[in-house]
Design a protein around this motif. Structure first.
Motif, PDB file in Angstrom:
ATOM      1  N   ASP A  20      31.330  60.642  17.448  1.00 42.17           N
ATOM      2  CA  ASP A  20      30.714  61.385  18.620  1.00 42.17           C
ATOM      3  C   ASP A  20      29.082  61.738  18.273  1.00 42.17           C
ATOM      4  O   ASP A  20      28.424  61.368  19.226  1.00 42.17           O
ATOM      5  N   GLU A  21      28.768  62.036  17.155  1.00 45.25           N
ATOM      6  CA  GLU A  21      27.525  62.286  16.678  1.00 45.25           C
ATOM      7  C   GLU A  21      26.702  60.769  16.746  1.00 45.25           C
ATOM      8  O   GLU A  21      25.452  61.015  17.096  1.00 45.25           O
ATOM      9  N   ASN A  22      27.126  59.866  16.589  1.00 47.49           N
ATOM     10  CA  ASN A  22      26.328  58.429  16.553  1.00 47.49           C
ATOM     11  C   ASN A  22      26.291  58.064  17.630  1.00 47.49           C
ATOM     12  O   ASN A  22      25.374  57.399  18.262  1.00 47.49           O
ATOM     13  N   ASN A  23      27.425  58.468  18.980  1.00 51.15           N
ATOM     14  CA  ASN A  23      27.009  58.221  20.312  1.00 51.15           C
ATOM     15  C   ASN A  23      26.310  59.052  21.249  1.00 51.15           C
ATOM     16  O   ASN A  23      25.776  58.461  22.274  1.00 51.15           O
ATOM     17  N   VAL A  24      25.924  60.050  20.906  1.00 52.89           N
ATOM     18  CA  VAL A  24      25.147  61.127  21.655  1.00 52.89           C
ATOM     19  C   VAL A  24      23.854  60.943  21.221  1.00 52.89           C
ATOM     20  O   VAL A  24      23.466  60.973  19.994  1.00 52.89           O
ATOM     21  N   PRO A  25      22.769  60.520  22.255  1.00 57.83           N
ATOM     22  CA  PRO A  25      21.575  60.399  21.902  1.00 57.83           C
ATOM     23  C   PRO A  25      20.893  61.498  21.610  1.00 57.83           C
ATOM     24  O   PRO A  25      21.190  62.709  22.193  1.00 57.83           O
ATOM     25  N   ALA A  26      19.988  61.407  20.771  1.00 64.58           N
ATOM     26  CA  ALA A  26      19.314  62.966  20.237  1.00 64.58           C
ATOM     27  C   ALA A  26      18.514  63.251  21.224  1.00 64.58           C
ATOM     28  O   ALA A  26      17.689  62.627  22.065  1.00 64.58           O
TER      29      ALA A  26
END
Length: 82
Positions: A50-56
């Protein structure tokens, strides 16, 4: 050679070996610990995915106290030796 690699009697032999090695009293605790570890691993893997899929989100960084646009862009002065 290994046409039927894992047959039911293989699993029975493995179960008997586990019971003999670890004892019947420790097996439930071991299974509970293994299940808890797998749940933690699964939740951590999901969190990383989930952390990798959410744009910062773009969050501007506030400048340090006393720093202005002119001083931030000015070149550093070399120290003068007497």
């Amino acid at each position: 050679m290994l046409r039927n690699g894992l047959e039911p009697w293989h699993l029975l032999v493995v179960a008997i070996v586990f019971i003999v090695l670890f004892g019947s009293k420790k097996l439930p605790d071991t299974a509970r610990s293994l299940g808890k570890s797998l749940r933690i691993l699964k939740s951590e893997a999901k969190a990383m995915k989930d952390e990798n899929n959410v744009p910062a989100a773009h969050t501007p960084v506030a400048p340090a106290a006393g720093v202005t646009a002119e001083t931030a862009m000015a070149p550093a002065e070399a120290p003068v030796s007497p």
